[in-house]
Design a protein around this motif. Structure first.
Motif, PDB file in Angstrom:
ATOM      1  N   SER B 188      10.462  22.648  16.224  1.00 46.38           N
ATOM      2  CA  SER B 188      11.770  22.219  16.664  1.00 46.38           C
ATOM      3  C   SER B 188      11.958  20.795  16.129  1.00 46.38           C
ATOM      4  CB  SER B 188      11.784  22.238  18.193  1.00 46.38           C
ATOM      5  OG  SER B 188      13.048  22.026  18.684  1.00 46.38           O
ATOM      6  N   PRO B 189      13.138  20.360  15.698  1.00 45.54           N
ATOM      7  CA  PRO B 189      14.447  21.004  15.762  1.00 45.54           C
ATOM      8  C   PRO B 189      14.718  22.005  14.632  1.00 45.54           C
ATOM      9  CG  PRO B 189      14.647  18.796  14.833  1.00 45.54           C
ATOM     10  CD  PRO B 189      13.206  18.987  15.192  1.00 45.54           C
ATOM     11  N   HIS B 199      13.031  31.092  22.086  1.00 44.80           N
ATOM     12  CA  HIS B 199      14.465  30.915  22.302  1.00 44.80           C
ATOM     13  C   HIS B 199      15.034  32.318  22.212  1.00 44.80           C
ATOM     14  CE1 HIS B 199      13.910  26.664  21.802  1.00 44.80           C
ATOM     15  NE2 HIS B 199      13.280  26.870  20.676  1.00 44.80           N
ATOM     16  N   ASN B 265      10.516  16.824  21.640  1.00 45.94           N
ATOM     17  CA  ASN B 265      11.566  15.917  22.076  1.00 45.94           C
ATOM     18  C   ASN B 265      12.926  16.212  21.487  1.00 45.94           C
ATOM     19  OD1 ASN B 265      10.510  13.658  23.896  1.00 45.94           O
ATOM     20  ND2 ASN B 265       8.912  13.922  22.361  1.00 45.94           N
ATOM     21  N   ALA B 267      15.988  19.106  20.547  1.00 45.62           N
ATOM     22  CA  ALA B 267      16.509  20.462  20.676  1.00 45.62           C
ATOM     23  C   ALA B 267      16.793  21.005  19.289  1.00 45.62           C
ATOM     24  CB  ALA B 267      17.782  20.448  21.507  1.00 45.62           C
ATOM     25  N   ARG B 268      16.831  22.324  19.191  1.00 42.81           N
ATOM     26  CA  ARG B 268      17.040  22.943  17.900  1.00 42.81           C
ATOM     27  C   ARG B 268      18.452  22.650  17.374  1.00 42.81           C
ATOM     28  NH1 ARG B 268      16.311  28.992  16.737  1.00 42.81           N
ATOM     29  NH2 ARG B 268      16.943  29.087  18.880  1.00 42.81           N
TER      30      ARG B 268
END
Ligand code: SF4
Lengths: 211, 300
Positions: B188-189, B199, B265, B267-268
């Motif tokens: 991620s991201p 997810h 830390n 988000a995608r």
């Protein structure tokens, strides 16, 4: 213990639960309980999963869904019924659309009762299921059908008892029942328990008689 | 100093393809523990990835199409060859091309199943290849501009002759490389194609239809990839000799820790951002670095 019981990946399916048990299943993944300590991962993919956690009863609509998820899972696999709804139909048992517990659709290996089922009981049940997973793996090694080779428990008339899935007369092995979870059964399900009030006794009697 | 295949290079080739999965599995295990600690959890045992592989190999063999399994096997084979070639001092450009070829086999495997989740995962994987490829090629070009060779063995020998790590000449290239490393390590991201952390919108992306032993091969290939790419990071940082190697390994572990920190830390992001930012990074950081090198060569 082989790698099979050190890496149980789970998939969680919500039948017709009230969401109480689902929250408890997810609670088991939180830092407080942290099931990843046992290598448990929530996969969300039946083709990767070893353990199917079902919450809520089976109804006419989700019956084929549960069966399809179960079919897509790859042997060796174990099914855990989480919460009393998934065990017997629970509070929704008498509803017009409820067929009963998970075992009405697919063979269940471990029952984790409770309303809502406590995360400790779920962890306990999965750990119990690992023994069955190992037995199924061993059966596969011997070239036998893993499902036929392992015995399962059944809930009959609201009372948990051990049966062989294929042979209802076989008492099976009691060791498979999660010790901690049996104490979490509602009191009127405890063997020899006295109902708290005449009303409850009457309700339980109707429920047992109704089947 | 062109590399010739001596018995020593063959030994290095074999040793590295034996050691790479062991090191890779341990790194992934450490990754899972560090990730758990960052989230306030205890985490699994460090050998957990090996248990997972053992479990997957013991599962029943079921597949939606048998050619899919062949493609996954080819993905593993080419990654293994690329890893061996890199660590025995082979041609860096060839290693990059082999890795690309391996990724294309993975894309084909995912498309092969015709599952909607795997197909979306496959197109995203192809897009990721497009995103990181320019930066990798500019990195190879950077090494060539500095050392006049693509041979990993020669690059390391020259670096030790000069007692200067390659990062001294390629600082911007290094930053750009670490940027695309996040894509290659499926963190991620940028973990668009595999949905490493479940997810749910893609189920498991490219790996959705892989099960049992096939999934095990995919995981092992990912261990090889992890070791290979960290080896590339090490190529920037080493200046040969014992001290140079040890310092480089410690810095590589630091880079890996940084990737885990980023993983936990951020988000995608959407695929547009992955593609645009990776190309921007490649053009700006890689381009400026190469331009500076070129000018220095002109005025020398
Ligand atoms: S057992 Fe209780 S908490 Fe769980 S689904 Fe049924 S009613 Fe809800």
């Amino acid at each position: 213990m082989t790698a099979t019981s050190k890496s149980p990946w789970i998939i969680h399916y919500d039948g017709s639960s009230c969401n109480g048990c689902d929250i408890e299943v997810l609670a088991a993944l939180t830092p407080l309980y942290d099931v990843e300590r046992f290598g448990i991962v929530n996969t969300g993919n039946p083709k990767h999963a070893d353990v199917l956690l079902v919450t809520g009863g089976v109804n006419a609509q989700n019956l084929p869904v549960v069966q399809q998820i179960y079919e897509q899972m790859i042997e060796p696999k174990v099914v855990v019924a989480c919460g009393i709804c998934a065990c017997t139909g629970g509070i929704f048992r008498e509803c017009y659309n409820i067929l009963g517990g998970t075992d009405q659709a697919i063979p269940v290996d471990v029952y984790a009762p409770g309303c809502a089922v406590r995360p400790e009981a779920i962890i306990d049940a999965v750990v119990q299921g690992l023994g069955i997973l190992e037995a199924k793996r061993a059966a596969m090694r011997r070239g036998e059908d893993p499902e036929a080779a392992t015995k399962t428990m059944k809930v009959k008339d609201g009372v948990v008892e051990m049966t062989n899935w294929d042979d209802p007369d076989d008492p099976g092995t009691p060791a498979r029942f999660p010790e901690a979870s049996s104490a979490m059964l509602p009191t009127y399900f405890q063997p020899g328990a006295q109902a708290a009030s005449p009303e409850i006794a009457a309700a339980v009697a109707t429920m047992r008689g109704g089947e | 100093m062109p590399i010739t295949s001596t018995p020593l290079t063959i030994v290095a080739f074999i040793a590295s393809i034996i050691a790479a999965p062991l090191v890779g599995g341990l790194l992934v295990g450490l990754d899972r523990i560090i990730t758990a600690r960052m989230q306030g959890r205890v985490g699994p045992p460090v050998l957990q990835p090996f248990y997972d592989i053992g479990k997957l190999l013991a599962k029943e063999r079921v597949t939606v199409s048998s050619s899919q399994d062949v493609y996954v096997a080819m993905y593993l084979v080419f990654i293994v060859i690329a890893t061996g070639l890199f660590f025995c001092g082979g041609n860096f450009l060839l290693v990059i091309l082999l890795v690309t070829l391996a990724s294309l086999f993975l894309v084909t495997a995912a498309f092969n199943s015709r599952s909607p989740f795997a197909e979306v995962g496959a197109s995203r994987e192809a897009l990721q290849v497009m995103a990181y490829e320019p930066m990798l090629l500019l990195t190879a070009a950077g090494f060539y501009l500095v050392y006049g060779t693509f041979d990993v063995g020669s690059i390391v020998s020259y670096a030790s002759l000069m007692s200067t790590p390659a990062i001294y000449f390629l600082p911007l290239n290094f930053i750009g490389f670490v940027y695309v490393l996040t894509i290659k390590l499926r963190k991620s991201p940028f973990d668009l194609s595999t949905s490493e952390h479940a997810h749910q919108e893609l189920v498991k992306g490219v790996t959705t239809e892989f099960s049992g032993p096939t999934l095990a091969f995919f995981e092992i290939a990912h261990w090889f990839e992890t070791v290979l790419f960290l080896g590339w990071v090490g190529l920037f940082l080493t200046w040969g000799g014992l001290v140079g190697t040890v310092v480089a390994i410690l810095l590589v572990l630091l880079v890996y820790f940084f990737e885990i920190w980023v993983d936990n830390n951020f988000a995608r992001v959407k695929w547009q951002i992955v593609l645009k930012s990776a190309w921007l990074v490649a053009l700006v950081l890689g381009g400026v670095n190469l331009g500076a090198l070129y000018l220095k060569l002109l005025f020398m």
